[in-house]
Write an enzyme that holds these catalytic residues in place. Structure first.
Site, PDB file in Angstrom:
ATOM      1  N   SER A  38      -1.517  -8.401  12.058  1.00 37.22           N
ATOM      2  CA  SER A  38      -0.821  -7.193  11.607  1.00 37.22           C
ATOM      3  C   SER A  38       0.653  -7.493  11.356  1.00 37.22           C
ATOM      4  CB  SER A  38      -0.947  -6.091  12.658  1.00 37.22           C
ATOM      5  OG  SER A  38      -0.171  -6.428  13.806  1.00 37.22           O
ATOM      6  N   THR A  39       1.317  -6.567  10.675  1.00 36.56           N
ATOM      7  CA  THR A  39       2.757  -6.712  10.449  1.00 36.56           C
ATOM      8  C   THR A  39       3.494  -6.815  11.777  1.00 36.56           C
ATOM      9  OG1 THR A  39       2.594  -5.432   8.390  1.00 36.56           O
ATOM     10  CG2 THR A  39       4.778  -5.657   9.378  1.00 36.56           C
ATOM     11  N   GLY A  40       3.037  -6.059  12.768  1.00 39.14           N
ATOM     12  CA  GLY A  40       3.707  -6.057  14.066  1.00 39.14           C
ATOM     13  C   GLY A  40       3.746  -7.427  14.711  1.00 39.14           C
ATOM     14  N   SER A  61       0.834  -1.208   0.000  1.00 38.94           N
ATOM     15  CA  SER A  61       0.000   0.000   0.000  1.00 38.94           C
ATOM     16  C   SER A  61       0.868   1.258   0.000  1.00 38.94           C
ATOM     17  CB  SER A  61      -0.928   0.003   1.218  1.00 38.94           C
ATOM     18  OG  SER A  61      -0.190   0.064   2.426  1.00 38.94           O
ATOM     19  N   HIS A  71      -7.252  -5.447  11.007  1.00 37.87           N
ATOM     20  CA  HIS A  71      -6.430  -5.829  12.151  1.00 37.87           C
ATOM     21  C   HIS A  71      -7.127  -5.482  13.455  1.00 37.87           C
ATOM     22  CE1 HIS A  71      -3.451  -6.414   9.136  1.00 37.87           C
ATOM     23  NE2 HIS A  71      -3.234  -5.136   8.927  1.00 37.87           N
TER      24      HIS A  71
END
Length: 359
Positions: free
Chosen positions: A280-282, A195, A329
């Site tokens: 999520s990426t985290g 994105s 998320h």
């Protein structure tokens, strides 16, 4: 005349009966607190919503602070137990990145985020895959996973983050002089959400040099691209790879996140009660770190709009206030799971300001 009298005798009882029914109906409405005018209730509902805005966040924050302690000590037994469960289900060391070993020529890559026709590994695609897993069998002694939460602002955590042996950052965050004191600049792995490539770099369909130059702060880090999460991620991720190759960049090394690993990881967390649409990426990077690092430290993980110390308003990210996609998320729920691991001595979450301490 006779006809008129007859009509009056018939109409009068009807009128009296209607009046009686009307009065009875209004009494019924009054006794049951029902308003005949729906619009009269709307302001009250709006007022209730406005007056309780942030209530849910306050509940989450209170619960989080109740489970958090700065006096953290690693529990080696809990760490090894959780790491064994995670690696047994997800196998990050061998599967986190798409490689020529785990994805042979002619095989199909199945997207993890949508149902669509798999993409076949052609010779051209096979040639750009990593030849081997970049994490090998080595275990880093200490890893810092840096989220982008606004709680990092004025935290003075930069030196502490950079002291970790392996530093993971999320979604190409800015690392210029404005932020170095709080977030550091060392990077061994950085994720690149497509994105960002669409929004900041025109999907790499126009001038591409600004994209290449923006990657300089990350040095020779691995750049992890989720090329096979969704179909619309594939083309732009491949363009990012070819852009770096065409410019002869001496910067990050682009590799592709394995959708098979993401499916396994999503299932792992669902089995533990995390029911978000996608992790999520985290939490993906925190999970990866738990498999490849002996000591995992999390920074910038705070999904609330108020600071934990004094409840002052903080931005969503340390560099802007752009909001995350809440329908995809579930940040507070993810944070709650990570807090459990913090409480169990598995990972250490750093909140608030950093102090010069030995780790």
């Amino acid at each position: 005349m006779h006809v008129m009298k007859t009509l009056v005798l018939w109409i009068l009882p009807v009128i009296l009966l209607c009046s009686f029914c009307s009065v009875a109906f209004w009494i019924f409405l009054s006794n049951n607190n029902v308003s005949p005018n729906p619009s009269s209730k709307i302001p009250q509902k709006v007022s209730d919503t406005q007056s309780c805005k942030g209530c849910k966040e306050n509940v989450f924050m209170s619960k989080a602070l109740g489970n958090y302690s700065n006096r953290w000590k690693k529990n080696e037994a809990n760490f090894k137990r959780f790491r064994s469960l995670l690696s047994g289900k997800c196998h990050a060391v061998s599967k986190a990145v798409v490689t020529q070993n785990n994805t042979p020529l002619g095989s199909n890559i199945i997207y993890d985020g949508e149902r669509r026709k798999p993409i076949q590994v052609t010779q051209a695609l096979f040639n750009i895959l990593a030849k081997e897993q970049p994490f090998g069998n080595a275990t880093w002694e200490s890893c810092a996973v840096v989220g982008n939460g606004g709680i990092l602002t004025n935290s003075s955590c930069g030196k502490e983050i950079d002291s970790a042996q392996f530093v993971i950052r999320c979604n190409l965050p800015p690392l210029d002089n404005r932020y170095e004191k709080d977030v550091g600049n060392k990077t061994n792995l950085v994720t690149a959400n497509p994105s960002i490539l669409h929004e900041k770099y025109s999907s790499l369909m126009e001038r591409r040099r600004p994209f290449v130059e923006s990657l300089r702060p990350y040095g020779h880090a691995l750049m992890l691209l989720p090329a096979f999460s969704y179909g619309h991620n594939t083309a732009v991720s491949l363009r990012a790879f070819y852009t770096l190759e065409d410019f002869g960049s001496n910067g990050p090394l682009p590799v592709f996140l394995n959708p098979e690993y993401l499916r396994s990881l999503s299932k792992f967390w669902r089995e533990r009660g995390l029911n978000s649409v996608r992790p999520s990426t985290g939490i993906i990077m925190a999970s990866l770190a738990l498999e490849i690092c002996a000591n995992v430290h999390l920074y910038g993980f705070w999904p609330f709009s108020k600071h934990l110390n004094d409840s002052r308003r903080i931005t969503n990210h340390y560099y802007d206030d752009r909001q995350s996609k809440k329908n995809v998320h579930s940040m507070p729920a993810e944070f709650e799971h990570l807090l459990k691991l913090h409480k169990q001595g598995v990972v250490r979450i750093h909140l608030g300001d950093c102090q010069p301490t030995h780790r």
